[in-house]
Design a protein around this motif. Structure first.
Motif, mmCIF file in Angstrom:
data_model
loop_
_atom_site.group_PDB
_atom_site.id
_atom_site.type_symbol
_atom_site.label_atom_id
_atom_site.label_comp_id
_atom_site.label_asym_id
_atom_site.label_seq_id
_atom_site.Cartn_x
_atom_site.Cartn_y
_atom_site.Cartn_z
ATOM 1 N N ALA A 1 8.690 -16.264 8.836
ATOM 2 C CA ALA A 1 8.848 -16.296 7.381
ATOM 3 C C ALA A 1 10.048 -17.155 6.973
ATOM 4 C CB ALA A 1 9.012 -14.873 6.841
ATOM 5 N N LEU B 1 10.308 -18.833 3.229
ATOM 6 C CA LEU B 1 10.221 -17.668 2.341
ATOM 7 C C LEU B 1 11.592 -17.010 2.225
ATOM 8 C CD1 LEU B 1 6.938 -15.993 3.689
ATOM 9 C CD2 LEU B 1 7.195 -17.514 1.725
ATOM 10 N N SER C 1 5.816 -10.409 0.800
ATOM 11 C CA SER C 1 5.114 -11.608 1.245
ATOM 12 C C SER C 1 4.362 -11.289 2.526
ATOM 13 C CB SER C 1 6.047 -12.798 1.459
ATOM 14 O OG SER C 1 7.367 -12.414 1.651
ATOM 15 N N SER D 1 9.297 -7.262 3.019
ATOM 16 C CA SER D 1 9.989 -7.088 1.747
ATOM 17 C C SER D 1 11.409 -6.648 2.039
ATOM 18 C CB SER D 1 9.273 -6.036 0.898
ATOM 19 O OG SER D 1 9.989 -5.822 -0.293
ATOM 20 N N ASP E 1 2.396 -8.609 -5.411
ATOM 21 C CA ASP E 1 3.216 -9.802 -5.110
ATOM 22 C C ASP E 1 2.429 -10.794 -4.252
ATOM 23 O OD1 ASP E 1 5.320 -8.511 -6.359
ATOM 24 O OD2 ASP E 1 6.179 -7.749 -4.477
ATOM 25 N N ILE E 2 1.677 -10.258 -3.294
ATOM 26 C CA ILE E 2 0.928 -11.148 -2.383
ATOM 27 C C ILE E 2 -0.191 -11.876 -3.141
ATOM 28 C CG2 ILE E 2 -0.474 -11.246 -0.266
ATOM 29 C CD1 ILE E 2 1.156 -8.781 0.700
ATOM 30 N N LYS F 1 1.791 -14.725 -4.684
ATOM 31 C CA LYS F 1 2.405 -15.712 -3.788
ATOM 32 C C LYS F 1 1.465 -16.216 -2.707
ATOM 33 C CE LYS F 1 6.160 -13.353 -2.695
ATOM 34 N NZ LYS F 1 7.459 -13.039 -2.123
#
Ligand code: ADP
Ligand code: MG
Length: 342
Positions: A138, A143, A151, A167, A277-278, A281
């Motif tokens: 990540a 990220l 994510s 997270s 959120d996913i 994103k």
């Protein structure tokens, strides 16, 4: 020669090892293969040189992949290999000792972690830290892992596919599957044997996978084909056949389906706020296996979410280890990286 404060990041992968040096970028990228003399246990060759020997060694030399299944199957050899690569990347003698961050496959146990750290220290590290693969992937994909927003990262290497929701710098839910590029290759070997009575090597299978393989048949590769050589199982003689992309798609369907199923499973376990959120994103894919043609399209279709293959997917983890060292204080104070140093 490296100076004080030099940081080295290592992606100790099941298929390849990458070494990142601060200020220089990725200085080494070689297969995780070691050739050993059978009688003495002495190392004969490491990396690219050893890989060329896979499946071609004379009786006294064996070429092995010590991390093959996503775990350290042979940690003596792993340790030697790690030391060899650190020395090769940095020169044999350090003026000042570097700090080393190693990313290890997700299946590695506590004892093996200790062996990896020890190997890094013996190779000349001042301090050695370990980081979990999804976090390194990540970070390398750019990220921001410390923010309070979810994510999802999918890293597909040679031995495993690691799917994780992150997270606040931690892994909220994850799954590690023993399916990766190697299983894709094996599926092609089996298919060719079944359909053509032809035995092909793993490297030929890998070539088919990379050049004409696909996880999604309508993704512009349907008319491609490739000639491949092997040994006819009936006559015992060498033979050439032409394999099409659609055949590779059929061969790959089963392991690809396993990856898709695991991604869905992790999504089902994801808390609703993070799932939201996913949706915004999307999912980021890293690792060499994520470059399988059409896999991103298939995952997009199966999950209904945006899916991106990270830029420089093969280097993400190594870049992430370097980034982790540059923000070590933050990562340690939030407990993401252990302060314990042996
Ligand atoms: P690891 O982290 O386990 O060392 P990598 O991230 O280096 O693994 O990925 C290695 C795998 O990626 C191998 O199985 C290799 O065949 C596969 N791979 C590399 N490039 C491609 C490509 N363009 N298409 C499909 N597979 C690929
Ligand atoms: Mg990897």
């Amino acid at each position: 020669m490296l100076g004080w404060g030099t940081d080295i990041g290592i992606d100790l992968g099941t298929a390849s090892v990458l070494v990142y040096v601060k200020g220089k970028g990725i200085v080494l990228n070689e297969p995780s293969v070691v050739a050993i003399e059978r009688d003495t246990g002495q190392i004969f060759a490491v990396g690219e040189e050893a890989r060329r020997m896979l499946g071609r060694t004379p009786g006294n030399i064996i070429a092995i992949r010590p991390l093959r299944e996503g775990v350290i199957a042979d940690y003596d050899t792993t340790e030697k290999m790690l030391r060899y690569f650190i020395n090769k990347a940095c020169g044999r003698r350090f003026f000042f000792k570097p700090r080393v961050m190693v990313c290890i496959p997700s299946g590695v146990t506590g004892v093996e972690e200790r062996a990896v750290r020890q190997a890094a220290l013996q190779a000349g590290a001042r301090q050695a830290y370990l980081i979990e693969e999804p976090l390194a992937a990540a970070l390398g994909a750019g990220l921001d892992i410390s923010e309070a927003s979810g994510s999802m990262v999918i890293d597909i290497g040679g031995g495993t596919a690691d799917i994780a929701v992150l997270s606040l710098g931690g892994i909220v839910c994850s799954k590690s599957l023993r399916v990766g590029g190697d299983k894709f290759d094996e599926a092609i070997v089996r298919y060719i044997r079944r359909e053509y009575n032809l035995m092909i090597g793993e490297r030929s299978a890998e070539e088919l996978k990379i050049k004409i393989g696909t996880a999604y048949p309508l993704a512009k590769r349907e008319n491609t084909s490739l000639e491949i050589r092997g040994r006819d199982l009936v006559s015992g003689l060498p033979k050439t056949v032409t394999v099409t992309s659609v055949e590779c798609y059929e061969a790959l369907a089963e392991p690809v389906e396993a990856v898709v199923g695991a991604v869905k499973e992790v999504l089902e376990k994801t808390p609703p706020e993070l799932a939201a959120d996913i949706i915004n994103k999307g999912i980021v894919m890293t690792g060499g296996g994520s470059l399988l043609h059409g896999l991103d399209i298939l995952l997009r279709e199966e999950t209904g979410l945006p899916v991106h293959v990270a830029e420089d997917a093969i280097s993400c983890v190594a870049l992430g280890t370097g980034k982790a060292l540059s923000m070590l204080n933050v990562l340690q104070s939030s407990g993401i990286i252990s302060k314990k140093v042996i």
